[in-house]
Design a protein around this motif. Structure first.
Motif, PDB file in Angstrom:
ATOM      1  N   ASN A  15     -11.192   1.258  -8.884  1.00 11.89           N
ATOM      2  CA  ASN A  15      -9.961   0.949  -8.148  1.00 11.89           C
ATOM      3  C   ASN A  15     -10.239   0.234  -6.829  1.00 11.89           C
ATOM      4  O   ASN A  15      -9.610   0.492  -5.820  1.00 11.89           O
ATOM      5  CB  ASN A  15      -9.127   2.206  -7.891  1.00 11.89           C
ATOM      6  CG  ASN A  15      -8.699   2.866  -9.162  1.00 11.89           C
ATOM      7  OD1 ASN A  15      -8.446   2.207 -10.164  1.00 11.89           O
ATOM      8  ND2 ASN A  15      -8.628   4.183  -9.141  1.00 11.89           N
ATOM      9  N   TRP A  16     -11.193  -0.674  -6.849  1.00 13.65           N
ATOM     10  CA  TRP A  16     -11.533  -1.402  -5.624  1.00 13.65           C
ATOM     11  C   TRP A  16     -10.392  -2.281  -5.137  1.00 13.65           C
ATOM     12  O   TRP A  16     -10.357  -2.671  -3.989  1.00 13.65           O
ATOM     13  CB  TRP A  16     -12.797  -2.238  -5.822  1.00 13.65           C
ATOM     14  CG  TRP A  16     -12.638  -3.308  -6.861  1.00 13.65           C
ATOM     15  CD1 TRP A  16     -12.884  -3.188  -8.197  1.00 13.65           C
ATOM     16  CD2 TRP A  16     -12.191  -4.632  -6.653  1.00 13.65           C
ATOM     17  NE1 TRP A  16     -12.611  -4.345  -8.844  1.00 13.65           N
ATOM     18  CE2 TRP A  16     -12.180  -5.275  -7.906  1.00 13.65           C
ATOM     19  CE3 TRP A  16     -11.787  -5.358  -5.545  1.00 13.65           C
ATOM     20  CZ2 TRP A  16     -11.783  -6.587  -8.073  1.00 13.65           C
ATOM     21  CZ3 TRP A  16     -11.411  -6.673  -5.707  1.00 13.65           C
ATOM     22  CH2 TRP A  16     -11.416  -7.269  -6.965  1.00 13.65           C
ATOM     23  N   PHE A  17      -9.463  -2.557  -6.002  1.00 10.10           N
ATOM     24  CA  PHE A  17      -8.317  -3.385  -5.634  1.00 10.10           C
ATOM     25  C   PHE A  17      -7.169  -2.564  -5.057  1.00 10.10           C
ATOM     26  O   PHE A  17      -6.142  -3.109  -4.677  1.00 10.10           O
ATOM     27  CB  PHE A  17      -7.836  -4.191  -6.835  1.00 10.10           C
ATOM     28  CG  PHE A  17      -7.639  -3.338  -8.058  1.00 10.10           C
ATOM     29  CD1 PHE A  17      -6.446  -2.677  -8.278  1.00 10.10           C
ATOM     30  CD2 PHE A  17      -8.656  -3.197  -8.984  1.00 10.10           C
ATOM     31  CE1 PHE A  17      -6.271  -1.884  -9.397  1.00 10.10           C
ATOM     32  CE2 PHE A  17      -8.484  -2.398 -10.105  1.00 10.10           C
ATOM     33  CZ  PHE A  17      -7.288  -1.738 -10.315  1.00 10.10           C
ATOM     34  N   SER A  18      -7.343  -1.274  -4.958  1.00  5.51           N
ATOM     35  CA  SER A  18      -6.293  -0.380  -4.474  1.00  5.51           C
ATOM     36  C   SER A  18      -6.065  -0.569  -2.962  1.00  5.51           C
ATOM     37  O   SER A  18      -7.008  -0.672  -2.180  1.00  5.51           O
ATOM     38  CB  SER A  18      -6.692   1.068  -4.749  1.00  5.51           C
ATOM     39  OG  SER A  18      -5.886   1.953  -4.031  1.00  5.51           O
ATOM     40  N   THR A  19      -4.827  -0.600  -2.562  1.00  4.68           N
ATOM     41  CA  THR A  19      -4.484  -0.734  -1.152  1.00  4.68           C
ATOM     42  C   THR A  19      -4.990   0.461  -0.357  1.00  4.68           C
ATOM     43  O   THR A  19      -5.483   0.307   0.765  1.00  4.68           O
ATOM     44  CB  THR A  19      -2.954  -0.842  -0.990  1.00  4.68           C
ATOM     45  OG1 THR A  19      -2.473  -1.905  -1.809  1.00  4.68           O
ATOM     46  CG2 THR A  19      -2.572  -1.078   0.441  1.00  4.68           C
ATOM     47  N   LYS A  20      -4.931   1.634  -0.927  1.00  3.52           N
ATOM     48  CA  LYS A  20      -5.396   2.835  -0.249  1.00  3.52           C
ATOM     49  C   LYS A  20      -6.890   2.724   0.074  1.00  3.52           C
ATOM     50  O   LYS A  20      -7.315   3.072   1.187  1.00  3.52           O
ATOM     51  CB  LYS A  20      -5.135   4.065  -1.116  1.00  3.52           C
ATOM     52  CG  LYS A  20      -5.579   5.361  -0.487  1.00  3.52           C
ATOM     53  CD  LYS A  20      -5.299   6.529  -1.407  1.00  3.52           C
ATOM     54  CE  LYS A  20      -5.833   7.810  -0.812  1.00  3.52           C
ATOM     55  NZ  LYS A  20      -5.655   8.946  -1.702  1.00  3.52           N
ATOM     56  N   GLN A  21      -7.682   2.230  -0.875  1.00  6.11           N
ATOM     57  CA  GLN A  21      -9.124   2.090  -0.643  1.00  6.11           C
ATOM     58  C   GLN A  21      -9.402   1.132   0.505  1.00  6.11           C
ATOM     59  O   GLN A  21     -10.254   1.377   1.352  1.00  6.11           O
ATOM     60  CB  GLN A  21      -9.830   1.599  -1.919  1.00  6.11           C
ATOM     61  CG  GLN A  21      -9.682   2.496  -3.103  1.00  6.11           C
ATOM     62  CD  GLN A  21     -10.417   3.804  -2.939  1.00  6.11           C
ATOM     63  OE1 GLN A  21     -11.263   3.972  -2.093  1.00  6.11           O
ATOM     64  NE2 GLN A  21     -10.079   4.757  -3.790  1.00  6.11           N
ATOM     65  N   TRP A  22      -8.685   0.004   0.548  1.00  2.97           N
ATOM     66  CA  TRP A  22      -8.902  -0.985   1.602  1.00  2.97           C
ATOM     67  C   TRP A  22      -8.423  -0.480   2.952  1.00  2.97           C
ATOM     68  O   TRP A  22      -9.003  -0.807   3.996  1.00  2.97           O
ATOM     69  CB  TRP A  22      -8.258  -2.319   1.240  1.00  2.97           C
ATOM     70  CG  TRP A  22      -9.069  -3.014   0.192  1.00  2.97           C
ATOM     71  CD1 TRP A  22      -8.769  -3.131  -1.121  1.00  2.97           C
ATOM     72  CD2 TRP A  22     -10.348  -3.620   0.379  1.00  2.97           C
ATOM     73  NE1 TRP A  22      -9.779  -3.796  -1.777  1.00  2.97           N
ATOM     74  CE2 TRP A  22     -10.761  -4.107  -0.874  1.00  2.97           C
ATOM     75  CE3 TRP A  22     -11.185  -3.803   1.468  1.00  2.97           C
ATOM     76  CZ2 TRP A  22     -11.974  -4.761  -1.062  1.00  2.97           C
ATOM     77  CZ3 TRP A  22     -12.395  -4.466   1.277  1.00  2.97           C
ATOM     78  CH2 TRP A  22     -12.768  -4.928   0.037  1.00  2.97           C
ATOM     79  N   LEU A  23      -7.388   0.343   2.980  1.00  2.00           N
ATOM     80  CA  LEU A  23      -6.942   0.939   4.233  1.00  2.00           C
ATOM     81  C   LEU A  23      -7.974   1.936   4.766  1.00  2.00           C
ATOM     82  O   LEU A  23      -8.190   2.031   5.976  1.00  2.00           O
ATOM     83  CB  LEU A  23      -5.583   1.612   4.055  1.00  2.00           C
ATOM     84  CG  LEU A  23      -4.394   0.660   3.904  1.00  2.00           C
ATOM     85  CD1 LEU A  23      -3.122   1.440   3.588  1.00  2.00           C
ATOM     86  CD2 LEU A  23      -4.217  -0.191   5.142  1.00  2.00           C
ATOM     87  N   ILE A  24      -8.614   2.664   3.862  1.00  2.00           N
ATOM     88  CA  ILE A  24      -9.686   3.579   4.274  1.00  2.00           C
ATOM     89  C   ILE A  24     -10.839   2.793   4.886  1.00  2.00           C
ATOM     90  O   ILE A  24     -11.361   3.166   5.944  1.00  2.00           O
ATOM     91  CB  ILE A  24     -10.158   4.435   3.080  1.00  2.00           C
ATOM     92  CG1 ILE A  24      -9.071   5.426   2.682  1.00  2.00           C
ATOM     93  CG2 ILE A  24     -11.454   5.167   3.415  1.00  2.00           C
ATOM     94  CD1 ILE A  24      -9.341   6.156   1.381  1.00  2.00           C
ATOM     95  N   ILE A  25     -11.246   1.706   4.248  1.00  2.00           N
ATOM     96  CA  ILE A  25     -12.327   0.873   4.781  1.00  2.00           C
ATOM     97  C   ILE A  25     -11.940   0.292   6.140  1.00  2.00           C
ATOM     98  O   ILE A  25     -12.742   0.261   7.075  1.00  2.00           O
ATOM     99  CB  ILE A  25     -12.704  -0.243   3.791  1.00  2.00           C
ATOM    100  CG1 ILE A  25     -13.398   0.367   2.590  1.00  2.00           C
ATOM    101  CG2 ILE A  25     -13.591  -1.294   4.454  1.00  2.00           C
ATOM    102  CD1 ILE A  25     -13.726  -0.610   1.511  1.00  2.00           C
ATOM    103  N   LEU A  26     -10.703  -0.164   6.260  1.00  2.00           N
ATOM    104  CA  LEU A  26     -10.232  -0.720   7.528  1.00  2.00           C
ATOM    105  C   LEU A  26     -10.270   0.342   8.623  1.00  2.00           C
ATOM    106  O   LEU A  26     -10.727   0.081   9.742  1.00  2.00           O
ATOM    107  CB  LEU A  26      -8.817  -1.274   7.358  1.00  2.00           C
ATOM    108  CG  LEU A  26      -8.199  -1.887   8.601  1.00  2.00           C
ATOM    109  CD1 LEU A  26      -8.954  -3.144   8.997  1.00  2.00           C
ATOM    110  CD2 LEU A  26      -6.739  -2.214   8.349  1.00  2.00           C
TER     111      LEU A  26
END
Length: 107
Positions: A15-26
């Motif tokens: 799920n690397w395309f998940s918005t939640k994952q990218w918000l965590i990285i941010l």
């Protein structure tokens, strides 16, 4: 899963395309990481460059201690032990030089 060279491998981060994952990285990159760098540079600006460099060179020691705390015992090879010895030697020699310089100023 991912097919590479005829073999099947599983993605380490599904799920690397998940918005939640990218918000965590941010959050991780802007929050704790940036804040710790700002505080570290602020603290280092109050030290002499030689002291700051020796303190920064102890990062591998803290990494080893943290990994022992989190993951348990680990094996270190001869090169790692030699590096650890050199870092400890530089740390001790810096403080010995600081003590000697302090004694010279008093007399």
């Amino acid at each position: 899963w991912i097919r590479t060279m005829g073999a099947v491998a599983y993605s380490m981060w599904e799920n690397w395309f998940s918005t939640k994952q990218w918000l965590i990285i941010l959050f991780i990159s802007v929050g704790p990481s940036a804040l710790s760098n700002v505080l570290q540079f602020k603290a280092l600006s109050n030290l002499k460059p030689s002291e700051g460099q020796v303190i920064l060179s102890t990062v591998p020691i803290w990494a080893i201690l943290f990994s022992l705390f989190v993951g348990g015992p680990l094996e270190m090879g001869g090169k790692a032990m030699a590096g650890l010895g050199m870092i400890c030697f530089s740390f001790v020699s810096l403080f010995a030089a600081e003590i000697a310089a302090g004694k010279k100023k008093k007399s």
